[in-house]
Design a protein around this motif. Sequence first.
Motif, short mmCIF file in Angstrom:
data_model
loop_
_atom_site.label_atom_id
_atom_site.label_comp_id
_atom_site.label_asym_id
_atom_site.label_seq_id
_atom_site.Cartn_x
_atom_site.Cartn_y
_atom_site.Cartn_z
N GLY A 292 0.78 -1.22 0.00
CA GLY A 292 0.00 0.00 0.00
C GLY A 292 0.81 1.28 0.00
O GLY A 292 0.25 2.36 -0.14
N GLU A 293 2.13 1.19 0.16
CA GLU A 293 2.98 2.37 0.15
C GLU A 293 3.38 2.72 -1.28
O GLU A 293 3.64 1.83 -2.11
N SER A 294 3.45 4.01 -1.56
CA SER A 294 3.83 4.49 -2.89
C SER A 294 5.11 5.32 -2.81
O SER A 294 5.47 5.84 -1.75
N LEU A 295 5.75 5.44 -3.94
CA LEU A 295 6.94 6.27 -4.09
C LEU A 295 6.86 6.94 -5.46
O LEU A 295 6.73 6.25 -6.47
N ILE A 296 6.92 8.26 -5.49
CA ILE A 296 7.02 8.96 -6.76
C ILE A 296 8.44 9.50 -6.89
O ILE A 296 9.07 9.85 -5.88
N TYR A 297 8.94 9.55 -8.09
CA TYR A 297 10.31 10.04 -8.29
C TYR A 297 10.40 10.77 -9.61
O TYR A 297 9.60 10.58 -10.53
N LEU A 298 11.39 11.64 -9.67
CA LEU A 298 11.69 12.39 -10.88
C LEU A 298 13.20 12.40 -11.05
O LEU A 298 13.93 12.84 -10.15
N GLN A 299 13.67 11.89 -12.18
CA GLN A 299 15.10 11.75 -12.42
C GLN A 299 15.51 12.49 -13.68
O GLN A 299 14.81 12.46 -14.69
N TYR A 300 16.66 13.15 -13.60
CA TYR A 300 17.23 13.84 -14.75
C TYR A 300 18.59 13.24 -15.06
O TYR A 300 19.42 13.05 -14.17
N ASP A 301 18.82 12.91 -16.34
CA ASP A 301 20.10 12.37 -16.79
C ASP A 301 20.63 13.19 -17.95
O ASP A 301 19.89 13.46 -18.91
N TYR A 302 21.90 13.59 -17.86
CA TYR A 302 22.59 14.18 -19.00
C TYR A 302 23.68 13.20 -19.40
O TYR A 302 24.54 12.84 -18.59
N MET A 303 23.65 12.75 -20.67
CA MET A 303 24.50 11.66 -21.12
C MET A 303 25.47 12.09 -22.22
O MET A 303 25.08 12.80 -23.15
N LYS B 157 19.24 12.14 -4.69
CA LYS B 157 20.40 11.35 -5.10
C LYS B 157 21.06 12.04 -6.28
O LYS B 157 20.37 12.51 -7.20
N THR B 158 22.37 12.07 -6.28
CA THR B 158 23.08 12.64 -7.42
C THR B 158 24.41 11.93 -7.60
O THR B 158 25.01 11.46 -6.62
N GLY B 159 24.86 11.83 -8.85
CA GLY B 159 26.12 11.17 -9.12
C GLY B 159 26.61 11.44 -10.52
O GLY B 159 25.83 11.80 -11.42
N PHE B 160 27.91 11.32 -10.71
CA PHE B 160 28.55 11.42 -12.02
C PHE B 160 29.12 10.06 -12.39
O PHE B 160 29.66 9.36 -11.54
N SER B 161 28.99 9.69 -13.65
CA SER B 161 29.62 8.45 -14.10
C SER B 161 30.69 8.76 -15.13
O SER B 161 30.62 9.76 -15.84
N THR C 101 23.55 12.38 -13.15
CA THR C 101 22.21 11.99 -12.74
C THR C 101 21.81 12.72 -11.46
O THR C 101 22.63 12.84 -10.52
N ALA C 102 20.58 13.21 -11.43
CA ALA C 102 20.02 13.78 -10.21
C ALA C 102 18.58 13.28 -10.09
O ALA C 102 17.86 13.27 -11.08
N ALA C 103 18.18 12.87 -8.90
CA ALA C 103 16.83 12.33 -8.72
C ALA C 103 16.30 12.69 -7.35
O ALA C 103 17.06 12.76 -6.37
N ILE C 104 15.00 12.92 -7.27
CA ILE C 104 14.33 13.12 -5.99
C ILE C 104 13.25 12.05 -5.85
O ILE C 104 12.54 11.72 -6.82
N MET C 105 13.15 11.48 -4.65
CA MET C 105 12.23 10.37 -4.38
C MET C 105 11.38 10.74 -3.18
O MET C 105 11.90 11.09 -2.11
N VAL C 106 10.05 10.66 -3.34
CA VAL C 106 9.12 11.08 -2.29
C VAL C 106 8.16 9.93 -1.98
O VAL C 106 7.32 9.58 -2.82
N PRO C 107 8.25 9.34 -0.80
CA PRO C 107 7.29 8.26 -0.42
C PRO C 107 6.01 8.85 0.15
O PRO C 107 5.99 9.94 0.71
#
Length: 259
Positions: free
Chosen positions: A38-49, A231-235, A252-258
């Motif tokens: 019953g728990e949800s998580l919405i997220y939005l992620q941005y990637d520059y490649m 969350k953020t990181g460089f590869s 990459t940068a992402a935000i996650m909201v439960p």
Amino acid sequence: MKKTGLSIIAATLLAGSTWAHHAMEYIELESYQTNRRGESLIYLQYDYMVPDGDEPGLDRWEITPGWAYGLTDKLMFDIHTHFARFRNEHIVEAEQERFEPHGPSPFFEAVSASLLYRFTDAGPYHVAVSTDVEVPLPDARDLLGDDDLIYSGTLILGWEFASHANVVLNVGMETDGSDHEGFWGIGAKTPLAADPHGVAGGIEILGDFDGDEWKVIPGVYLPLGNEIQWKTGFSFGQEKSDGRWVSTRSFTAAIMVPF
């Protein structure tokens, strides 16, 4: 459809990300964490490649909104889409003259759905599996030549230690039409401050079984309150294309909201 030499590089990148966007612990690696029933998580992620450091015309970005839902305490469903910007070098030859010189406007490339099942409950050792299908949308079929569904499956092994530190291993297989590729990844994550629920840092190493690509992703994970996570990181890495190794990079940068 026939592609230009530059598009061959792009096609490798655009064939669908092997790594899941709903990863709850890491930047790209799958983790064994799931939402409770019953728990949800919405997220939005941005990637520059950057698929080839010597070809800036191949740079592109992608925005991924998604939703994950706990069907049971151990089974999680995820669905997300990719809203992406492609350069003219990315698209099939038949459409390049139409969109010269900058390429088409951003469009929704694909919709992906997955299931993740966690076999274990109490730690420190964990086992989970995930399966994913990605469906190309009409613009991707017409402009990128992506006609096939992409299927993948991943075995996830994890070990928790110390205080909120963990190691995770991914081993999986992806099928894109008649192409099949095995992949692997290993990562570690640990708190960076005295507060085990505070800022954390991690490192991920990913590759394929053919030895044609690898990358390393240092990442930082920031709690923003109310269980919201940034969350953020460089590869950086390398990929073999047309018999030569090219340098790859991404952000990459992402935000996650439960809820």
